[in-house]
Design a protein around this motif. Structure first.
Motif, short mmCIF file in Angstrom:
data_model
loop_
_atom_site.label_atom_id
_atom_site.label_comp_id
_atom_site.label_asym_id
_atom_site.label_seq_id
_atom_site.Cartn_x
_atom_site.Cartn_y
_atom_site.Cartn_z
N ASP A 174 0.86 -1.18 0.00
CA ASP A 174 0.00 0.00 0.00
C ASP A 174 0.90 1.24 0.00
O ASP A 174 1.20 1.82 1.04
CB ASP A 174 -0.93 -0.02 1.21
CG ASP A 174 -1.89 -1.20 1.16
OD1 ASP A 174 -2.45 -1.45 0.08
OD2 ASP A 174 -2.07 -1.87 2.20
N TRP A 175 1.30 1.61 -1.18
CA TRP A 175 2.35 2.57 -1.42
C TRP A 175 1.82 3.99 -1.35
O TRP A 175 0.75 4.29 -1.92
CB TRP A 175 2.91 2.31 -2.80
CG TRP A 175 4.33 2.65 -3.05
CD1 TRP A 175 5.16 3.35 -2.25
CD2 TRP A 175 5.08 2.28 -4.21
NE1 TRP A 175 6.40 3.47 -2.83
CE2 TRP A 175 6.38 2.81 -4.03
CE3 TRP A 175 4.80 1.56 -5.36
CZ2 TRP A 175 7.37 2.65 -4.99
CZ3 TRP A 175 5.79 1.39 -6.30
CH2 TRP A 175 7.07 1.92 -6.11
N ALA A 176 2.54 4.88 -0.70
CA ALA A 176 2.16 6.30 -0.69
C ALA A 176 2.19 6.84 -2.12
O ALA A 176 3.16 6.61 -2.86
CB ALA A 176 3.12 7.09 0.20
N ASP A 177 1.14 7.55 -2.51
CA ASP A 177 1.00 8.01 -3.89
C ASP A 177 2.17 8.87 -4.35
O ASP A 177 2.64 8.73 -5.49
CB ASP A 177 -0.31 8.78 -4.06
CG ASP A 177 -1.53 7.89 -4.01
OD1 ASP A 177 -1.37 6.66 -4.18
OD2 ASP A 177 -2.65 8.41 -3.80
N ARG A 194 5.28 6.64 -4.90
CA ARG A 194 5.09 5.79 -6.07
C ARG A 194 5.19 6.61 -7.36
O ARG A 194 5.81 6.19 -8.34
CB ARG A 194 3.75 5.07 -6.00
CG ARG A 194 3.51 4.11 -7.15
CD ARG A 194 2.19 3.37 -6.99
NE ARG A 194 1.06 4.29 -7.03
CZ ARG A 194 -0.20 3.93 -6.78
NH1 ARG A 194 -0.47 2.68 -6.44
NH2 ARG A 194 -1.17 4.81 -6.85
N SER A 195 4.59 7.78 -7.36
CA SER A 195 4.66 8.65 -8.54
C SER A 195 6.10 9.05 -8.83
O SER A 195 6.52 9.09 -10.00
CB SER A 195 3.80 9.90 -8.33
OG SER A 195 2.43 9.56 -8.21
N ALA A 196 6.87 9.33 -7.78
CA ALA A 196 8.27 9.69 -7.98
C ALA A 196 9.04 8.52 -8.58
O ALA A 196 9.88 8.71 -9.48
CB ALA A 196 8.89 10.11 -6.64
N TYR A 197 8.76 7.32 -8.10
CA TYR A 197 9.43 6.13 -8.63
C TYR A 197 9.12 5.96 -10.12
O TYR A 197 10.03 5.72 -10.94
CB TYR A 197 8.97 4.90 -7.85
CG TYR A 197 9.52 3.58 -8.36
CD1 TYR A 197 10.76 3.13 -7.95
CD2 TYR A 197 8.80 2.79 -9.25
CE1 TYR A 197 11.28 1.92 -8.41
CE2 TYR A 197 9.30 1.58 -9.73
CZ TYR A 197 10.54 1.16 -9.30
OH TYR A 197 11.05 -0.02 -9.76
N ASN A 255 -2.35 2.16 -12.82
CA ASN A 255 -3.09 2.90 -13.84
C ASN A 255 -2.98 4.39 -13.54
O ASN A 255 -3.18 4.82 -12.40
CB ASN A 255 -4.57 2.49 -13.85
CG ASN A 255 -4.77 1.04 -14.21
OD1 ASN A 255 -4.57 0.64 -15.35
ND2 ASN A 255 -5.17 0.23 -13.24
N PHE A 256 -2.67 5.17 -14.56
CA PHE A 256 -2.48 6.61 -14.37
C PHE A 256 -3.78 7.37 -14.63
O PHE A 256 -4.44 7.15 -15.65
CB PHE A 256 -1.39 7.13 -15.30
CG PHE A 256 -0.06 6.48 -15.10
CD1 PHE A 256 0.63 6.63 -13.91
CD2 PHE A 256 0.52 5.73 -16.11
CE1 PHE A 256 1.86 6.02 -13.72
CE2 PHE A 256 1.76 5.13 -15.94
CZ PHE A 256 2.43 5.28 -14.74
N ASP A 257 -4.13 8.28 -13.72
CA ASP A 257 -5.24 9.18 -13.98
C ASP A 257 -4.93 10.07 -15.19
O ASP A 257 -5.80 10.34 -16.03
CB ASP A 257 -5.52 10.05 -12.76
CG ASP A 257 -6.07 9.26 -11.58
OD1 ASP A 257 -6.71 8.21 -11.84
OD2 ASP A 257 -5.84 9.66 -10.43
#
Length: 404
Positions: free
Chosen positions: A132-135, A138-141, A181-183
């Motif tokens: 349950d990854w912090a958004d 995860r986005s930075a990764y 999945n990307f918004d």
């Protein structure tokens, strides 16, 4: 990954549904052929809805060959102990073969693994990788991974992107493997990247894990149950049946409903049962010899505006070669239930028994299929299903009596 490894099970599933071994019941059966269309539930806004009256164009449909790039990511805080070639061999050609068998040769997944590690700009521990990854992390990764790979990878050439992390890096958590999945799609090489598969598996990885994750790329839902406290059984909905429930299952071939949704079964192989009839069901996992007819693979009883019951034969062939039991499997489908909420649940036609405690991910459902001479009443009084016999070729003769 999408769900954890199987655990020892302490208790059997108790069900109020009844099955009776009976003599075959004589009586007329309708010979009307009908069409599959009345049983094609409409697609809803539920995540990975199992409605299939049309295709969700946001996802690639695997009715042709698709190309997948595998990008291997290393980190400044760890020197890889494996090579990209070794990690690629963990997944291919096994995953390609799984889908070729499941699709009866209609779909080929073509992998294109990078040959060298691509170095991430930050240590693995900086990204907070976990299930349950912090958004924000995860986005930075994901941004760092695409930016680091872009000079060497032409993303416009590929339908699917696998980002494979060094499994031995200290900040890598194998439980974080999933589809993102990307918004708002990421943009690279003039193409939109709408989703990626982030792979953090151990070497060697969990069995069939990439087939499971790739199923999400094709809009298939999770079929397991995740307990709210993270404890207890995860496989109570479908047990060993279908890789979207468990990548460790003994019968991981996809349900016929999934194959119908993906275009691997067409209306000629699907019967919408609207009146009593006798059908011969070919095993779902058997691949016909070249030029031979596919036969009927799936029978469907519409039970409501957004619900249906699927009926199919499962045998120890193809992807189901390690199945615990053979017979005619029944399961409920709900088009408004989202991924992970139980859009499919297998009907346990033997609620008082279980099987294969040493191998099954959920023994109470391991013996769910009906056997020859047995009859089962579909909940709600929609129909009874009787397995009349098994043909010399291995197909199953099924008598379905509606309105009972």
């Amino acid at each position: 990954m999408e769900r954890p490894t199987p655990r020892a099970l302490a208790a059997g599933l108790i069900s109020l549904l009844a099955v009776a071994a009976t003599s075959l019941v004589a009586g007329p059966a309708s010979a009307a052929t009908g069409t599959a269309e009345p049983c094609a539930l409409p697609r809803t806004d539920a995540h990975h809805s199992l409605g299939l009256d049309d295709w969700n164009g946001a996802y690639p449909r695997p009715d042709r060959a698709l190309d997948a790039v595998m990008v291997f990511l290393s980190f400044p805080d760890s020197r890889p102990l494996t090579t990209p070639a070794e990690l690629a061999a963990d997944y291919f050609p096994a995953t390609t073969r799984f889908f070729q068998r499941a699709s009866y040769g209609k779909f080929t997944l073509r992998p294109h693994p990078e040959r060298r590690w691509i170095r991430m700009p930050r240590p693995s521990s900086a990204y907070g990788i976990q299930r349950d990854w912090a958004d924000d992390r995860r986005s930075a990764y994901l941004r760092d991974a695409i930016d680091a790979a872009n000079p060497r990878v032409d993303f416009s050439r590929y339908d699917i992107v696998y980002l494979v992390a060094d499994p031995d890096a200290p900040g890598v958590d194998s439980d974080a493997t999933k589809v993102v999945n990307f918004d708002r799609p990421l943009r690279a090489d003039g193409t939109d990247i709408r989703r990626v598969v982030t792979v953090f598996e151990h070497h060697p990885p969990d069995h069939n894990v990439l087939a499971h994750e790739t199923g999400h790329v094709f809009d298939l839902p999770d079929l397991y149950h995740r307990p709210s406290d993270g404890k207890g059984d995860w496989d109570t909905y479908v047990g060993d049946w279908d890789v979207m429930g468990s990548q460790f299952g003994l019968a991981p071939d996809l349900f016929g409903w999934h194959k119908w949704k993906l275009g691997w079964l067409d209306d000629r192989q699907v019967v919408c049962v609207q009146s009593s009839r006798v059908l011969t069901l070919e095993p779902m996992s058997s691949v016909p010899v070249r030029g031979a007819s596919m036969g009927t693979r799936l029978a469907v009883i519409r039970t409501g505006e957004g619900t249906a019951v699927g009926i199919e034969a499962r045998s120890a062939t193809g992807n189901d070669g390690t199945t615990c039991s053979e017979g005619v499997l029944l399961y409920r489908i709900r088009n408004e239930t989202p991924s992970g909420g139980g859009p499919v649940d297998v009907l346990d036609t033997h609620p008082g028994t279980d099987a294969c405690w040493d191998r099954s991910v959920y023994p109470p459902l391991a013996d769910a299929p009906l056997r020859v001479g047995e009859t089962y009443s579909v909940p709600g009084g929609h129909a009874t299903v009787e397995v009349a016999d098994r043909t010399p070729s291995g197909a199953w003769t099924v008598r379905i009596t509606t309105g009972t």
